[in-house]
Design a protein around this motif. Structure first.
Motif, PDB file in Angstrom:
ATOM      1  N   GLU A 246     -19.311  -7.975  25.234  1.00  0.00           N
ATOM      2  CA  GLU A 246     -20.686  -7.775  25.675  1.00  0.00           C
ATOM      3  C   GLU A 246     -21.543  -9.018  25.444  1.00  0.00           C
ATOM      4  OE1 GLU A 246     -24.357  -6.433  26.920  1.00  0.00           O
ATOM      5  OE2 GLU A 246     -22.354  -5.659  27.352  1.00  0.00           O
ATOM      6  N   ASN A 266      -6.769   1.018  29.250  1.00  0.00           N
ATOM      7  CA  ASN A 266      -6.891   2.196  28.395  1.00  0.00           C
ATOM      8  C   ASN A 266      -6.744   3.448  29.247  1.00  0.00           C
ATOM      9  OD1 ASN A 266      -9.531   2.861  29.498  1.00  0.00           O
ATOM     10  ND2 ASN A 266     -10.351   1.215  28.206  1.00  0.00           N
ATOM     11  N   ARG A 268      -8.788   5.820  30.026  1.00  0.00           N
ATOM     12  CA  ARG A 268      -9.884   6.105  30.940  1.00  0.00           C
ATOM     13  C   ARG A 268      -9.789   5.240  32.195  1.00  0.00           C
ATOM     14  NH1 ARG A 268     -15.837   4.702  30.514  1.00  0.00           N
ATOM     15  NH2 ARG A 268     -16.879   6.220  31.847  1.00  0.00           N
ATOM     16  N   GLU A 300     -18.759   1.772  33.083  1.00  0.00           N
ATOM     17  CA  GLU A 300     -19.524   1.597  31.859  1.00  0.00           C
ATOM     18  C   GLU A 300     -18.754   2.234  30.709  1.00  0.00           C
ATOM     19  OE1 GLU A 300     -23.297   3.480  32.073  1.00  0.00           O
ATOM     20  OE2 GLU A 300     -22.497   5.410  32.748  1.00  0.00           O
ATOM     21  N   THR A 301     -18.970   1.735  29.524  1.00  0.00           N
ATOM     22  CA  THR A 301     -18.213   2.228  28.370  1.00  0.00           C
ATOM     23  C   THR A 301     -18.832   3.511  27.835  1.00  0.00           C
ATOM     24  OG1 THR A 301     -19.527   0.836  26.897  1.00  0.00           O
ATOM     25  CG2 THR A 301     -17.452  -0.082  27.706  1.00  0.00           C
ATOM     26  N   VAL A 302     -17.964   4.387  27.337  1.00  0.00           N
ATOM     27  CA  VAL A 302     -18.429   5.645  26.761  1.00  0.00           C
ATOM     28  C   VAL A 302     -19.180   5.395  25.465  1.00  0.00           C
ATOM     29  CG1 VAL A 302     -17.670   7.852  25.798  1.00  0.00           C
ATOM     30  CG2 VAL A 302     -16.543   6.931  27.831  1.00  0.00           C
ATOM     31  N   SER A 303     -18.715   4.399  24.696  1.00  0.00           N
ATOM     32  CA  SER A 303     -19.311   4.117  23.389  1.00  0.00           C
ATOM     33  C   SER A 303     -20.654   3.409  23.494  1.00  0.00           C
ATOM     34  CB  SER A 303     -18.363   3.243  22.571  1.00  0.00           C
ATOM     35  OG  SER A 303     -18.169   1.985  23.198  1.00  0.00           O
ATOM     36  N   GLY A 304     -20.980   2.924  24.675  1.00  0.00           N
ATOM     37  CA  GLY A 304     -22.225   2.189  24.826  1.00  0.00           C
ATOM     38  C   GLY A 304     -22.128   0.735  24.425  1.00  0.00           C
ATOM     39  N   ALA A 305     -20.901   0.237  24.296  1.00  0.00           N
ATOM     40  CA  ALA A 305     -20.718  -1.167  23.919  1.00  0.00           C
ATOM     41  C   ALA A 305     -21.237  -2.106  24.999  1.00  0.00           C
ATOM     42  CB  ALA A 305     -19.239  -1.444  23.643  1.00  0.00           C
ATOM     43  N   TRP A 306     -21.180  -1.649  26.250  1.00  0.00           N
ATOM     44  CA  TRP A 306     -21.734  -2.441  27.349  1.00  0.00           C
ATOM     45  C   TRP A 306     -23.194  -2.054  27.562  1.00  0.00           C
ATOM     46  CZ3 TRP A 306     -17.776  -2.765  31.979  1.00  0.00           C
ATOM     47  CH2 TRP A 306     -16.640  -3.495  31.542  1.00  0.00           C
TER      48      TRP A 306
END
Length: 452
Positions: A246, A266, A268, A300-306
């Protein structure tokens, strides 16, 4: 009386003749082709500028070997295959190396010995009785970018900066020693940035870090300097999944720098390309040839890293009876680069950087046996400068020949390692090269092109 033959070396006879060898052929060299590298430096002015990046704290009245002469001695030595400082105990008396290094009386004035060269490499800028030479890292970094800028006849519309890491194995207790699980040994993890065949950055780092650590800072420095010279140039940064971070992508987006980075697969991502993988599998079963299907989507990332959604291009490939999906993330739009074109023509072209990194090893960039990281960083710089000289020889001297894309090792063996007899007179340095040298026509052509 029987003639003493202790100095003679006897070999197997050749028909009725004895084969006798002696070390009495006079002043000779095996590196006459290095004169082409000297001509290259006359055009690039690389070594004089490199020496200006050093601080010399020695008493000028007592200096026998200047910093520029010692650096030239080391860099030409690396280009010619002499990796060890111990080699210079004999090489310091080579008159041709004296010419290359800039000694006024080659063959009479010896070059620096291994101890003097070692003190230059080990200087750290702190007060010391013997180690009084050190380098200014920022100046060397700027010089590498300047060499790239000067090599262009006109500002290009677009440049691609390739960024990657490699491992330099260490076998002692050097500073920054760390075991890297992926490479399965103790090593350093230097960061390289190339633009085509030009090296813009060679930063030595310990291996207990993320591959992308420090890459944003290095790119920021280089991009600023490039755009100061070429305000309108379009810049694309290319790297593997180790740089899909990021911090780096957000910086590129904020500074109008495009990027294309590999992405680690991965569950996903693979789920997003299930249909494409099935299509590729059916094509493989019909043709028994590797099948590729390209798709793209916003991700977009699930973890919110992006911090935002980004374009991802996927290669759904079926080969050897199994699926082989690959993913890249990019800031480039589909109107500029279609999915297949972006992957095959842009992203995969970054694989050529591996050849450039291999050439650093041929020039002994992996000789990081000094105790400190600063000294090993200097050795990395010395290898980079030797590479830059050979790169300049390819670019100007070998342009238009079949050797224009030859590797460093090939050029060293075929063009630089040439036997010659050396005679130094009052007015001339005679370099009488072997009459049987097979590339005489090429040698003359290279010299002519270097002087154009």
């Amino acid at each position: 009386m029987t003639e003493c033959t202790q100095s003679r070396l006897l070999f197997a006879t050749h028909f009725r003749r004895e084969v006798v060898a002696e070390f009495n052929g006079g002043t000779m060299t095996s590196d006459a082709g290095a004169l082409l590298l000297r001509e290259t430096d006359q055009r690039m002015k690389l070594l004089p500028r490199f020496s200006q990046c050093f601080l010399d704290g020695r008493n000028p009245a007592l200096v026998e070997h200047s910093v520029e002469q010692m650096l030239a001695q080391r860099i030409y030595g690396l280009a010619l295959g002499y990796e060890d400082l111990n080699d210079h105990e004999q090489l310091r008396h080579d008159p041709l190396l004296g010419v290359l290094a800039g000694k006024a009386e080659p063959g009479t004035d010896p070059l620096a010995g291994k101890s003097t060269l070692s003190r230059m490499e080990l200087g750290d800028g702190l007060p010391h009785r013997y180690k009084k030479i050190t380098f200014w890292r920022d100046a060397i970094d700027d010089l590498l970018v300047d060499v790239f800028l000067e090599a262009q006849d006109a500002p290009p519309e677009q440049i691609v900066l390739d960024i990657d890491t490699t491992d330099l194995a260490i076998h002692g207790n050097q500073e920054g020693r760390f075991y890297h699980g992926y490479y399965d040994h103790y090593c350093y993890l230097p960061l390289y940035v190339f633009a085509g065949e030009h090296v813009l950055c060679a930063r030595l780092r310990p291996s207990n870090i993320d591959p992308s650590a420090g890459s944003r800072k290095e790119l920021e420095r280089m991009v600023k300097r490039i755009r100061a010279a070429w305000p309108q140039v379009k810049i694309i940064v290319r790297g593997d999944s180790g740089f899909c971070r990021e911090e780096l992508m957000a910086w590129c987006e904020a500074h109008a720098v495009d990027y294309v980075f590999g992405m680690a697969r991965n569950v996903r991502l693979e789920k997003r390309v299930e249909q494409a993988l099935e299509q590729a599998r059916r094509q493989f079963e019909q043709t028994q040839q590797a099948a590729r299907v390209f798709v793209e989507f916003e991700h977009e990332t699930v973890s919110g890293a992006w911090s935002r959604r980004r374009r991802v291009v996927a290669k759904a490939e079926h080969i050897d009876g199994k699926s082989n999906p690959r993913f890249v993330v990019t800031s480039l739009g589909a109107e500029q680069w279609a999915a297949q074109q972006l992957y095959e023509e842009l992203y995969c072209a970054g694989g050529d950087m591996e050849n450039r990194i291999k050439e650093q090893f041929v020039l002994f960039a992996d000789r990081v046996s000094a105790a400190t990281m600063r000294a090993n960083q200097l050795r990395l710089y010395l290898s980079v400068m030797a590479y830059s000289l050979v790169s300049g020889l390819r670019r100007w001297g070998l342009h238009g020949t079949q050797w224009a894309a030859a590797q460093v090792g090939t050029l060293r063996l075929r063009l630089l390692k040439m036997g010659a007899q050396i005679r130094v007179t009052v007015r001339r340095v005679w370099v009488q090269m072997a009459s049987s040298f097979p590339l005489q026509v090429l040698f003359r052509q290279v010299l002519q092109q270097l002087r154009c």
